[in-house]
Design a protein around this motif. Structure first.
Motif, PDB file in Angstrom:
ATOM      1  N   ALA A  52       7.988  -4.214  -6.875  1.00  0.00           N
ATOM      2  CA  ALA A  52       6.701  -4.808  -6.499  1.00  0.00           C
ATOM      3  C   ALA A  52       5.906  -3.797  -5.711  1.00  0.00           C
ATOM      4  O   ALA A  52       6.463  -2.890  -5.094  1.00  0.00           O
ATOM      5  N   ASN A  53       4.591  -3.934  -5.724  1.00  0.00           N
ATOM      6  CA  ASN A  53       3.738  -3.023  -4.974  1.00  0.00           C
ATOM      7  C   ASN A  53       3.895  -3.186  -3.480  1.00  0.00           C
ATOM      8  O   ASN A  53       3.683  -2.265  -2.714  1.00  0.00           O
ATOM      9  N   ARG A  54       4.250  -4.395  -3.036  1.00  0.00           N
ATOM     10  CA  ARG A  54       4.309  -4.692  -1.617  1.00  0.00           C
ATOM     11  C   ARG A  54       5.677  -5.256  -1.278  1.00  0.00           C
ATOM     12  O   ARG A  54       6.163  -6.165  -1.943  1.00  0.00           O
ATOM     13  N   PRO A  55       6.386  -4.735  -0.243  1.00  0.00           N
ATOM     14  CA  PRO A  55       7.671  -5.295   0.148  1.00  0.00           C
ATOM     15  C   PRO A  55       7.538  -6.778   0.476  1.00  0.00           C
ATOM     16  O   PRO A  55       6.479  -7.249   0.900  1.00  0.00           O
ATOM     17  N   ARG A  58       6.278  -7.667   3.896  1.00  0.00           N
ATOM     18  CA  ARG A  58       5.011  -7.089   4.319  1.00  0.00           C
ATOM     19  C   ARG A  58       3.909  -8.130   4.149  1.00  0.00           C
ATOM     20  O   ARG A  58       3.791  -8.754   3.085  1.00  0.00           O
ATOM     21  N   PRO A  59       3.079  -8.349   5.170  1.00  0.00           N
ATOM     22  CA  PRO A  59       1.993  -9.325   5.028  1.00  0.00           C
ATOM     23  C   PRO A  59       1.009  -8.905   3.948  1.00  0.00           C
ATOM     24  O   PRO A  59       0.886  -7.726   3.616  1.00  0.00           O
ATOM     25  N   LYS A  60       0.285  -9.868   3.413  1.00  0.00           N
ATOM     26  CA  LYS A  60      -0.668  -9.599   2.340  1.00  0.00           C
ATOM     27  C   LYS A  60      -1.712  -8.599   2.794  1.00  0.00           C
ATOM     28  O   LYS A  60      -2.032  -7.646   2.069  1.00  0.00           O
ATOM     29  N   GLY A 198      -2.667   1.441   2.585  1.00  0.00           N
ATOM     30  CA  GLY A 198      -1.278   1.790   2.858  1.00  0.00           C
ATOM     31  C   GLY A 198      -0.981   1.894   4.336  1.00  0.00           C
ATOM     32  O   GLY A 198      -1.614   1.237   5.172  1.00  0.00           O
ATOM     33  N   ASP A 199      -0.028   2.758   4.665  1.00  0.00           N
ATOM     34  CA  ASP A 199       0.480   2.853   6.030  1.00  0.00           C
ATOM     35  C   ASP A 199       0.041   4.122   6.765  1.00  0.00           C
ATOM     36  O   ASP A 199       0.441   4.339   7.908  1.00  0.00           O
TER      37      ASP A 199
END
Length: 289
Positions: A52-55, A58-60, A198-199
């Motif tokens: 998935a693109n987001r863990p 991890r919040p939306k 991203g981060d």
């Protein structure tokens, strides 16, 4: 990969077949394969491919905290710390005309409602800029589909931005919230999706590493200095409460909803609140064509 040690291991295992609990060749073959697999795991690194693109945890729309925030305005002239003028935006070559004039940042030239004293803005005076543009030379950038969380819901055609007029929530160091629409790209960059979605942290620049530009209306509502620090996050329109940011502009989702103008993306849900009452003036607007 070096197969020689693996073969030695298998041959060694074969030489000691009589000393193992495996009495048949089939059982020994399974034993040899197990030894080979263990050896390969030691020789080759394991690569985990995300599904998935987001863990999952991890919040939306995660917060971007402690972001240097500067003020910019429609009609701002180019300067040392503003390399291009703001008569145009990345998405509107006639941004000043679309807005209705010069969005004078001088507090003496502004009034209650956080708008200029000499005209009613034709677009939302609560606007901002982030350092990413999802289109270039009339086409959608290749990474946009995978990095923009709402891409599939908002995409209509190649070359049409799904970022333009998106809502964000901005929080001052005092804990006060303001909402604004993403109307331009910057400061300084239009390619830093690793920060916007991203981060990563904003890249160093002439404005102390600023990663967010806000309009004079946002500045005044949050009582920010010309260079300050805020937190911000994306927010869906349905989660944006009413406030001074909901009153003006043909690009304003609230105004479009009140005047029965289709939202930029029909898939976006309107807020759960009711339409404005007479005590909640909407202000003039220019309908989208």
């Amino acid at each position: 990969m070096k197969p020689f040690p693996i073969l030695l291991g298998i041959l060694f295992a074969a030489s000691t077949l009589a000393q193992t609990p495996y009495d048949s060749s089939a059982e020994f073959e399974r034993y040899a394969r197990m030894l080979r697999e263990k050896a390969l795991l030691k020789l080759e690194p394991q690569v985990v491919i995300p599904t998935a693109n987001r863990p999952l945890n991890r919040p939306k729309y995660p917060w971007r905290n402690n972001i240097v925030t500067t003020t910019f305005w429609i009609g701002e002239a180019a300067s040392a710390n503003n390399p291009v003028n703001n008569h145009a935006s990345c998405w509107d070559l006639n941004w000043s005309g679309s807005y209705g004039g010069f969005d004078n940042p001088d507090p003496a030239a502004r009034r209650n409602g956080f708008i200029p004293v000499n005209f009613l803005p034709k677009q939302n005076p609560f606007y901002c800029a982030l350092p990413y543009n999802d289109v270039t030379r009339g086409t959608t950038k290749p990474e946009a589909r995978s990095v923009i969380p709402w891409f599939n819901d908002a995409f209509e055609r190649d070359g049409q931005s799904v970022c333009r007029d998106r809502w964000i929530r901005i929080r001052s160091r005092g804990g006060k919230d303001c909402y604004a629409q993403w109307s331009d790209c910057g400061p300084f960059r239009t390619d830093h999706w690793q920060y916007v979605f991203g981060d990563e942290r904003p890249k160093p620049n002439l404005n102390q590493g600023a990663g967010l530009d806000v309009s004079p209306a946002v500045r005044d509502y949050l009582t920010l200095s010309s260079t300050d620090v805020t937190d911000w996050q994306f927010v869906d329109f349905k989660d944006v409460p009413r406030g001074p940011w909901s009153m003006y502009g043909d690009n304003n989702s609230f105004v479009q909803l009140a005047h029965h103008v289709p939202l930029r993306s029909a898939k976006l849900e309107p807020p759960k609140t009711s339409a404005p009452t007479p005590q909640q003036p909407v202000g003039p607007t220019v309908l989208l064509k």
